[in-house]
Design a protein around this motif. Sequence first.
Motif, PDB file in Angstrom:
ATOM      1  N   ALA A  49       0.829  -1.213   0.000  1.00  0.00           N
ATOM      2  CA  ALA A  49       0.000   0.000   0.000  1.00  0.00           C
ATOM      3  C   ALA A  49       0.858   1.256   0.000  1.00  0.00           C
ATOM      4  CB  ALA A  49      -0.927  -0.021   1.204  1.00  0.00           C
ATOM      5  N   LEU A  50       1.929   1.228   0.793  1.00  0.00           N
ATOM      6  CA  LEU A  50       2.831   2.386   0.832  1.00  0.00           C
ATOM      7  C   LEU A  50       3.511   2.607  -0.515  1.00  0.00           C
ATOM      8  CD1 LEU A  50       4.487   1.944   4.350  1.00  0.00           C
ATOM      9  CD2 LEU A  50       2.855   3.703   3.656  1.00  0.00           C
ATOM     10  N   VAL A  51       3.915   1.500  -1.168  1.00  0.00           N
ATOM     11  CA  VAL A  51       4.553   1.616  -2.478  1.00  0.00           C
ATOM     12  C   VAL A  51       3.587   2.203  -3.488  1.00  0.00           C
ATOM     13  CG1 VAL A  51       5.481   0.301  -4.425  1.00  0.00           C
ATOM     14  CG2 VAL A  51       6.259  -0.185  -2.099  1.00  0.00           C
ATOM     15  N   LEU A  52       2.360   1.675  -3.515  1.00  0.00           N
ATOM     16  CA  LEU A  52       1.365   2.160  -4.475  1.00  0.00           C
ATOM     17  C   LEU A  52       1.062   3.641  -4.267  1.00  0.00           C
ATOM     18  CD1 LEU A  52      -1.175  -0.808  -4.568  1.00  0.00           C
ATOM     19  CD2 LEU A  52       0.556  -0.226  -6.268  1.00  0.00           C
ATOM     20  N   LYS A  53       1.086   4.061  -3.017  1.00  0.00           N
ATOM     21  CA  LYS A  53       0.725   5.449  -2.711  1.00  0.00           C
ATOM     22  C   LYS A  53       1.897   6.404  -2.864  1.00  0.00           C
ATOM     23  CE  LYS A  53      -1.447   8.308   0.863  1.00  0.00           C
ATOM     24  NZ  LYS A  53      -2.035   8.329   2.226  1.00  0.00           N
ATOM     25  N   CYS A  54       3.110   5.952  -2.580  1.00  0.00           N
ATOM     26  CA  CYS A  54       4.235   6.874  -2.463  1.00  0.00           C
ATOM     27  C   CYS A  54       5.205   6.874  -3.644  1.00  0.00           C
ATOM     28  CB  CYS A  54       5.018   6.557  -1.190  1.00  0.00           C
ATOM     29  SG  CYS A  54       4.056   6.743   0.331  1.00  0.00           S
ATOM     30  N   VAL A  55       5.281   5.798  -4.411  1.00  0.00           N
ATOM     31  CA  VAL A  55       6.325   5.721  -5.423  1.00  0.00           C
ATOM     32  C   VAL A  55       6.102   6.726  -6.542  1.00  0.00           C
ATOM     33  CG1 VAL A  55       5.208   3.884  -6.793  1.00  0.00           C
ATOM     34  CG2 VAL A  55       7.698   4.141  -6.838  1.00  0.00           C
ATOM     35  N   TYR A  56       4.857   6.955  -6.932  1.00  0.00           N
ATOM     36  CA  TYR A  56       4.593   7.908  -8.018  1.00  0.00           C
ATOM     37  C   TYR A  56       4.966   9.336  -7.619  1.00  0.00           C
ATOM     38  CZ  TYR A  56       2.292   9.770 -12.170  1.00  0.00           C
ATOM     39  OH  TYR A  56       2.029  10.398 -13.367  1.00  0.00           O
ATOM     40  N   PRO A  57       4.467   9.844  -6.498  1.00  0.00           N
ATOM     41  CA  PRO A  57       4.885  11.209  -6.117  1.00  0.00           C
ATOM     42  C   PRO A  57       6.374  11.316  -5.810  1.00  0.00           C
ATOM     43  CG  PRO A  57       3.552  10.210  -4.384  1.00  0.00           C
ATOM     44  CD  PRO A  57       3.433   9.328  -5.580  1.00  0.00           C
ATOM     45  N   PHE A  58       7.007  10.220  -5.392  1.00  0.00           N
ATOM     46  CA  PHE A  58       8.447  10.240  -5.164  1.00  0.00           C
ATOM     47  C   PHE A  58       9.198  10.482  -6.465  1.00  0.00           C
ATOM     48  CE2 PHE A  58      12.489   7.907  -5.225  1.00  0.00           C
ATOM     49  CZ  PHE A  58      13.162   8.546  -4.196  1.00  0.00           C
ATOM     50  N   THR A 172      10.205  18.482 -17.229  1.00  0.00           N
ATOM     51  CA  THR A 172      10.156  17.194 -17.908  1.00  0.00           C
ATOM     52  C   THR A 172       8.834  16.516 -17.603  1.00  0.00           C
ATOM     53  OG1 THR A 172      11.392  15.132 -18.286  1.00  0.00           O
ATOM     54  CG2 THR A 172      11.239  15.929 -16.008  1.00  0.00           C
ATOM     55  N   GLU A 173       8.659  15.295 -18.092  1.00  0.00           N
ATOM     56  CA  GLU A 173       7.423  14.562 -17.830  1.00  0.00           C
ATOM     57  C   GLU A 173       7.498  13.848 -16.482  1.00  0.00           C
ATOM     58  OE1 GLU A 173       6.120  12.146 -21.059  1.00  0.00           O
ATOM     59  OE2 GLU A 173       6.205  13.785 -22.505  1.00  0.00           O
ATOM     60  N   ASP A 174       6.358  13.660 -15.903  1.00  0.00           N
ATOM     61  CA  ASP A 174       6.135  13.222 -14.525  1.00  0.00           C
ATOM     62  C   ASP A 174       7.176  12.288 -13.924  1.00  0.00           C
ATOM     63  OD1 ASP A 174       5.377  11.266 -16.299  1.00  0.00           O
ATOM     64  OD2 ASP A 174       3.471  10.811 -15.342  1.00  0.00           O
ATOM     65  N   LEU A 175       7.168  11.016 -14.291  1.00  0.00           N
ATOM     66  CA  LEU A 175       7.981  10.016 -13.615  1.00  0.00           C
ATOM     67  C   LEU A 175       9.469  10.176 -13.876  1.00  0.00           C
ATOM     68  CD1 LEU A 175       5.674   6.949 -14.278  1.00  0.00           C
ATOM     69  CD2 LEU A 175       6.052   8.078 -12.087  1.00  0.00           C
ATOM     70  N   HIS A 176       9.823  10.906 -14.888  1.00  0.00           N
ATOM     71  CA  HIS A 176      11.230  11.113 -15.217  1.00  0.00           C
ATOM     72  C   HIS A 176      11.866  12.199 -14.361  1.00  0.00           C
ATOM     73  CE1 HIS A 176      14.699  11.655 -18.052  1.00  0.00           C
ATOM     74  NE2 HIS A 176      14.467  10.380 -18.259  1.00  0.00           N
ATOM     75  N   ALA A 177      11.054  12.913 -13.588  1.00  0.00           N
ATOM     76  CA  ALA A 177      11.502  14.153 -12.949  1.00  0.00           C
ATOM     77  C   ALA A 177      12.638  13.941 -11.951  1.00  0.00           C
ATOM     78  CB  ALA A 177      10.322  14.845 -12.266  1.00  0.00           C
ATOM     79  N   ARG A 178      12.487  13.011 -11.031  1.00  0.00           N
ATOM     80  CA  ARG A 178      13.525  12.864  -9.996  1.00  0.00           C
ATOM     81  C   ARG A 178      14.853  12.444 -10.605  1.00  0.00           C
ATOM     82  NH1 ARG A 178      13.918  12.786  -4.491  1.00  0.00           N
ATOM     83  NH2 ARG A 178      11.666  13.082  -4.273  1.00  0.00           N
ATOM     84  N   ARG A 179      14.815  11.546 -11.553  1.00  0.00           N
ATOM     85  CA  ARG A 179      16.062  11.110 -12.193  1.00  0.00           C
ATOM     86  C   ARG A 179      16.681  12.253 -13.000  1.00  0.00           C
ATOM     87  NH1 ARG A 179      17.243   7.688 -16.970  1.00  0.00           N
ATOM     88  NH2 ARG A 179      15.002   7.471 -17.318  1.00  0.00           N
ATOM     89  N   VAL A 202      -1.082  12.680 -19.048  1.00  0.00           N
ATOM     90  CA  VAL A 202      -2.498  12.804 -19.398  1.00  0.00           C
ATOM     91  C   VAL A 202      -3.137  11.468 -19.745  1.00  0.00           C
ATOM     92  CG1 VAL A 202      -2.201  15.173 -20.217  1.00  0.00           C
ATOM     93  CG2 VAL A 202      -1.959  13.274 -21.839  1.00  0.00           C
ATOM     94  N   ASP A 203      -2.339  10.404 -19.806  1.00  0.00           N
ATOM     95  CA  ASP A 203      -2.861   9.104 -20.230  1.00  0.00           C
ATOM     96  C   ASP A 203      -3.442   8.288 -19.091  1.00  0.00           C
ATOM     97  OD1 ASP A 203      -2.186   9.543 -22.887  1.00  0.00           O
ATOM     98  OD2 ASP A 203      -0.142   8.798 -22.592  1.00  0.00           O
ATOM     99  N   TYR A 204      -3.056   8.581 -17.852  1.00  0.00           N
ATOM    100  CA  TYR A 204      -3.634   7.867 -16.707  1.00  0.00           C
ATOM    101  C   TYR A 204      -3.459   8.734 -15.467  1.00  0.00           C
ATOM    102  CZ  TYR A 204       1.318   6.521 -16.507  1.00  0.00           C
ATOM    103  OH  TYR A 204       2.692   6.520 -16.499  1.00  0.00           O
ATOM    104  N   PRO A 205      -4.379   8.616 -14.502  1.00  0.00           N
ATOM    105  CA  PRO A 205      -4.301   9.452 -13.291  1.00  0.00           C
ATOM    106  C   PRO A 205      -3.178   9.003 -12.370  1.00  0.00           C
ATOM    107  CG  PRO A 205      -6.144   7.927 -13.140  1.00  0.00           C
ATOM    108  CD  PRO A 205      -5.595   7.773 -14.522  1.00  0.00           C
ATOM    109  N   ALA A 206      -2.551   9.958 -11.726  1.00  0.00           N
ATOM    110  CA  ALA A 206      -1.419   9.651 -10.861  1.00  0.00           C
ATOM    111  C   ALA A 206      -1.808   8.796  -9.660  1.00  0.00           C
ATOM    112  CB  ALA A 206      -0.772  10.950 -10.380  1.00  0.00           C
ATOM    113  N   ASN A 207      -3.047   8.933  -9.180  1.00  0.00           N
ATOM    114  CA  ASN A 207      -3.450   8.185  -7.981  1.00  0.00           C
ATOM    115  C   ASN A 207      -4.007   6.798  -8.298  1.00  0.00           C
ATOM    116  OD1 ASN A 207      -5.748   9.112  -9.241  1.00  0.00           O
ATOM    117  ND2 ASN A 207      -6.794   9.744  -7.363  1.00  0.00           N
ATOM    118  N   GLN A 214       0.265   0.687 -19.010  1.00  0.00           N
ATOM    119  CA  GLN A 214       1.311   1.655 -19.292  1.00  0.00           C
ATOM    120  C   GLN A 214       1.829   2.301 -18.011  1.00  0.00           C
ATOM    121  OE1 GLN A 214       2.614   2.114 -22.405  1.00  0.00           O
ATOM    122  NE2 GLN A 214       4.193   3.276 -21.300  1.00  0.00           N
ATOM    123  N   GLY A 215       0.925   2.530 -17.057  1.00  0.00           N
ATOM    124  CA  GLY A 215       1.349   3.075 -15.779  1.00  0.00           C
ATOM    125  C   GLY A 215       2.284   2.142 -15.042  1.00  0.00           C
ATOM    126  N   LEU A 216       1.965   0.855 -15.024  1.00  0.00           N
ATOM    127  CA  LEU A 216       2.839  -0.121 -14.381  1.00  0.00           C
ATOM    128  C   LEU A 216       4.202  -0.169 -15.047  1.00  0.00           C
ATOM    129  CD1 LEU A 216       0.358  -3.074 -13.751  1.00  0.00           C
ATOM    130  CD2 LEU A 216       1.672  -1.873 -12.005  1.00  0.00           C
TER     131      LEU A 216
END
Length: 252
Positions: A49-58, A172-179, A202-207, A214-216
């Motif tokens: 649950a923590l991974v599902l909730k926290c990994v995307y915003p991280f 940059t685009e969402d998931l690429h940001a931290r790297r 825009v292709d899938y919601p962050a939550n 594609q999100g996975l």
Amino acid sequence: MQNSVASSVPLARSVPVRAMWGVFDRKERWSLSWRGRLIVASALLLVSALVLKCVYPFLAITHPVNANILVVEGWIHEYAIRAAVKEFQTNHYQRVFTTGGPVAGTGGYINDFYTSASVGADLLKKCGLPDERVQMVPSRVMDRDRTYGSAVALRNWFREHNMAVSSIDVLTEDLHARRTGLLFQKALGKDVQVGIIAVANVDYPANRWWHYSQGLKDVVSEFAAYLYARFLFFPSEPAHPWNAARISAVRD
């Protein structure tokens, strides 16, 4: 007396039972009880649950700094380009730089106009940014560390044009940001403060990213790439393309 002597002698270990001429052993072992299984299962559910909730915003971090330079990774999609134009127009940026190497499918560097930096710059202009505010900074060497190579090309451009830069924001685009933030910081060094701006997908919601294939794929691949960049990537100083050409000419 006999009891005290007997109590001082270590208990004999149980001898394993053997069968089939010693091919098989039967030994005493520990195993989880129903209570232990319940604890382990609960812990796994909590971690999941923590991974599902926290990994995307991280990964999709947004943390701009007090900068007047906006850097846009040229490979991003058009919706992110439009977000970059809005970001530039609504804030105090003076210039925007686009970065990126050879366009995929071209077989490597051809010229500066077949790079993501050039493509991104053209899209920014088409979306309303003045030509004089946009500067493309192409990366001419295509390798596996493309983001880092783009950041090094930007650093070299600053140096060649005697441009003193103390801070930048990279979009940059969402998931690429931290790297992206990590690799730009590695390339530019401690003297330059690197902020980061992540544009939502825009292709899938962050939550609910795990509800989409594609999100996975995006989250798993980007998290693995970030771990590599964070703990296993130790960049050597890449040769400047012009210097590399000079060395090649001398050798020839």
